[in-house]
Every structure is written in C-alpha cells, then in structure tokens.
Enzyme design. Structure first.
Site, short mmCIF file in Angstrom:
data_model
loop_
_atom_site.label_atom_id
_atom_site.label_comp_id
_atom_site.label_asym_id
_atom_site.label_seq_id
_atom_site.Cartn_x
_atom_site.Cartn_y
_atom_site.Cartn_z
N GLY A 161 0.82 -1.20 0.00
CA GLY A 161 0.00 0.00 0.00
C GLY A 161 0.86 1.25 0.00
N GLY A 162 0.21 2.40 0.21
CA GLY A 162 0.93 3.65 0.17
C GLY A 162 1.90 3.85 1.32
N GLY A 164 2.94 1.09 3.48
CA GLY A 164 3.57 -0.13 3.96
C GLY A 164 3.04 -1.36 3.24
N CYS A 165 3.35 -2.53 3.81
CA CYS A 165 2.99 -3.81 3.21
C CYS A 165 2.09 -4.62 4.14
CB CYS A 165 4.26 -4.62 2.89
SG CYS A 165 5.36 -3.82 1.70
N LYS A 180 -0.79 -5.78 8.58
CA LYS A 180 -0.41 -4.59 7.82
C LYS A 180 0.61 -3.80 8.64
CE LYS A 180 -3.48 -1.90 5.74
NZ LYS A 180 -4.52 -0.85 5.56
N ASP A 277 -12.39 4.94 -0.70
CA ASP A 277 -11.30 4.32 -1.47
C ASP A 277 -11.69 2.90 -1.90
OD1 ASP A 277 -8.82 4.30 -2.72
OD2 ASP A 277 -7.76 3.54 -0.97
#
Length: 449
Positions: A161-162, A164-165, A180, A277
């Site tokens: 993601g923007g 992190g992972c 996350k 989103d």
C-alpha cells in the site's frame, strides 16, 4: 468475619446496652431504691467510706416526691429515646456508605470480567484497550507478530500500500492472520492508522474485514486482520490467472457481497460511513470467494461537516467526477466506485489503461458507448466468462453499472437499490434468490463455481 461486620455488630451491641441501661435508670427513678441485702450492704459500704457517711445514709432513707419522680423519669426516657434515634441514624448512614462502595467495587469487577471476555483469538494478546466508545480492539505483542511474519520477511508479503505492506502471519498454534505494517513517520500515515483501527473495531458485518488486533513499536504501526486466502479481487482479475477462477456467478456474488458491505456502511452505521477508497484491491476474497471490504484508512463518517478540511484522496479511475473536480463527497461517490468495480468484473479490464506513455483511458470512457448497445455488449465481455451467462442477466448487470457511473450524482442509485437489483441475479446457493433449473455440471451456462 470481616472488619465491617464486626464493627456493625459492636455498634448494635452498644445500642442494645445503652437502651437497657436507660430503661433501668428510668425504672429506678420511678420506683425508688429496692431494699435488699445487697443494696443495704452497698449503702453501708458507701457510708463507711464517705466523709459524710451519716448524712448520706439519712438522705438515702428519704424518698423523693411523686411529681419529681415522674419528671425525672420523663427526662431520662426522652433523652434515652433521642440517643437511640440518633445512633440508629448514624448506623443507617454508615450502612448506606458501605453498601454504595461495595456496589461500585462490584460494578468495576463485573466490567473487568466483561473486558476479559472480549479478548478473542487464542490468548496472544498482551492487554485489552478500548479504542472507541462502541467497541474494543486487542493490543498485541510486537515480538509475537514479528516472529509470526518471520521478521516481516519479503516472502510473506501479500500486498503493498501507500504506507507499507501486508504480511502473512503464522502463529505457533498453526493459526494465520494478515498483518499490515505501516511506517508512521508522517502525520498522514498516523491519521490513517488511528482512523482505520477506530472504525474497524466498531464494524461487525460478514462483508467487512474483521479486525483482530493492533500493535506499535516506535514509529511502526501494525494492524492485524483475518486472513483472506484468495487475496484481493484485483489479484484474481488482473494477476497471473486473469480471472480463470471467477465464473459468471462468482463474479455476481462478489458484486452482491460488495454491495451488502457498502449498504451496511451507508445505511446501518451511525453515523454513516463513506469508504472513499473502494477499489478491486480493497475487496478481499476468502476461501469460498466471499467478498469483504477492507482498508478504511481514508473512510469518513461525517463528510458534510469535515469536507472543508478533507484532503482529496482516492485512486485514479475510481474517484467520482464531482469529488475529483469540486471536492464534493457523498455516499454516491462510493456508488460510482462500485460501478467501476462492476465494470471490472464484467469486462475483465483495469479501471485505467495506458494507450501511450503519456495517455490513459478509463474503463468508463471506453465502455459507456458499448454498454448500452445490446449488439456490441456481448463482444466486450471478459473472454473468460463470455457466452456463459443468460444474455438477459448480462443486460441487467450492464444497466446497473451504467447507472452507477453516471457523471451526475443525483442520477446514480443508492447502494440499497443496487443491492435489490443484484439479488435476483445471484443463485440461491450463493446468497441471492435466483433458482437454477436443470442444473448440469457440464453446462457452462449453469456453472456456479
């Protein structure tokens, strides 16, 4: 016996003794001294040791007048009654205080028991902390999550993601979760983290991802979710398999589940929630391809009041025109994004595709002229599912998608109306009301899975 009971019994014994003493004095005052060998000896002894023993003896033999006796008895009785009433009042006040303290302690202990009962998932949690007025989330030990992800090994990455992972985590007992990991050195990341945890601990719906816990370590923030074995809809549609596992009925079920999740946010949450989103990468699929909404970092609960301070956010291709151009955000913005997802399911194409290094085309712009033409529509459907559906159902789904992506928000339906339009198109076995007759496993038009 505890101290409170002992103190209570002593006080009660004192009152009884006090009452009996005053009663004896009153009787003595009315009747006068009783003549007995013992009383005679006591009088003699007092006379012997008294400096005026003879006078005492003579006065002791005199009797008081009846009116004086009655007056003294009345005074003694009234004073005795006053002392008893006052003592009983003090006892009542004391009991009230002790009972209120015990009830408060009992309430605290019961609340503690409730909190302990809310701790889910295998006793891995360090403590229970309230993160919103409506719900709870479990604070997890960072070392446990680090171990479960093999120190956040790249091989365990499920998505990016923007900030992190997302990692796959396996605990010592064999259970799995998705973790996350966010780098919250920036203010935006910290706000998204707090927003997502605060919202997810309120939600409880089968089509919204479940929050298992959260953790912190310096500037690192961790959010722990249930693991969705089939990954995201984006991966299924646009990944290596290119949608081979997604039959026509499965795609309609995913659309129905997504609509149900949005309807819960818009109609059943108080205050209503706008996801802001919604996209195929934020729709996760479990082992049975049940769809759940995820990633609520950008979600808002009161766009009307906060729109002036609302930063334009979202993903290109899914953002509604009125929000992109004018900053107007409503629940109809989520409906537009849902329409784009529905087109992805129908056509198998990405929301935005590159035509040239500096030129892109949206799926809405490309598909809109052909969606309303029944002769062209079957030809633009994803080849994986082409010719596997009833054309009547295909036209109905296309009509729903066209309404959802209308440029004018007022022309778009509410998500509840979308939901009611999709339910008759999904088989009963997959959560809809469609009954399939003469179902044959080799007939591609009737395949459920």
């Amino acid at each position: 016996m505890n101290k409170k009971k002992k103190l209570f019994l002593r006080l009660l014994h004192f009152l009884v003794s006090l009452a009996s003493i005053h009663e004896t004095i009153a009787v003595f005052a009315i009747q006068g001294p009783v003549s007995s060998p013992i009383s005679s000896s006591i009088s003699a002894s007092m006379a012997a040791f008294s400096p005026a023993g003879i006078q005492l003896g003579n006065e002791g033999n005199k009797r008081m007048d009846p009116p004086k006796k009655m007056l003294m008895a009345l005074v003694i009785a009234c004073s005795s009654l006053g002392v008893i009433i006052f003592s009983l009042f003090c006892l009542w006040v004391y009991c009230r205080k002790t009972s209120s303290k015990s009830s408060k302690n009992g309430a605290k202990s019961s609340d503690g028991e409730k909190g302990n009962g809310l701790a889910p998932f295998l006793g891995k949690f360090k403590s229970m902390r309230t993160v919103s007025k409506e719900g709870y989330a479990s604070f997890m030990d960072y070392q446990i999550l680090e171990k479960a992800t093999n120190k956040f090994h790249p091989g365990n990455i499920l998505g990016e993601g923007g900030f992190g992972c997302v990692y796959k985590a396996q605990f010592d007992d064999g259970s799995f979760a998705a973790v996350k990991k966010l780098d919250c050195t920036g203010q935006d990341a910290e706000k998204e983290y707090e927003n997502e945890v605060g919202l997810l601990c309120r939600f409880k719906h089968p089509n919204v991802i479940s929050l298992l816990g959260f953790s912190t370590d310096n500037d690192t923030r961790l959010i722990v979710y249930e693991l969705m074995q089939n990954g995201s809809l984006e991966t299924q549609l646009h990944g290596p398999s290119h949608g081979l596992s997604l039959t026509w009925h499965r795609r309609l079920k995913i659309a129905l589940d997504t609509a149900r999740g949005l309807e819960y946010l818009h109609e059943h949450c108080n205050p209503p929630v706008i996801h802001r989103d919604l996209k195929s990468s934020n729709i996760l699929l479990d082992l049975e391809f049940n769809a759940k909404l995820s990633d609520f970092g950008l979600a808002v609960t009161d766009a009307a009041q906060s729109k002036n301070n609302l930063k334009l956010s979202g993903t290109l291709g899914y953002v509604a025109p009125e929000y992109l151009l004018d900053g107007k955000l409503t629940d109809k913005s989520d409906v537009y994004a849902f329409g784009v997802v529905l087109l992805e399911l129908l056509l198998g194409r990405k929301p935005v595709e590159k035509l040239a290094p500096s030129q892109c085309q949206s799926i809405v712009t490309w598909a809109m002229p052909q969606l309303t033409d029944r002769s062209k529509l079957p030809n633009i459907v994803d080849p994986v599912i082409r010719d596997t559906m009833d054309l009547k159902h295909l036209y109905q789904v296309a009509a729903v998608a066209v309404l959802c992506v209308q440029p004018e928000p007022s022309y778009r339906p509410f998500i509840a109306d979308v939901l009611h339009s999709l339910i008759p198109l999904v088989p009963v076995e997959l959560g809809g009301t469609l009954k399939l007759h003469n179902l044959h496993p080799l007939d591609p038009t009737n395949r459920l899975v």
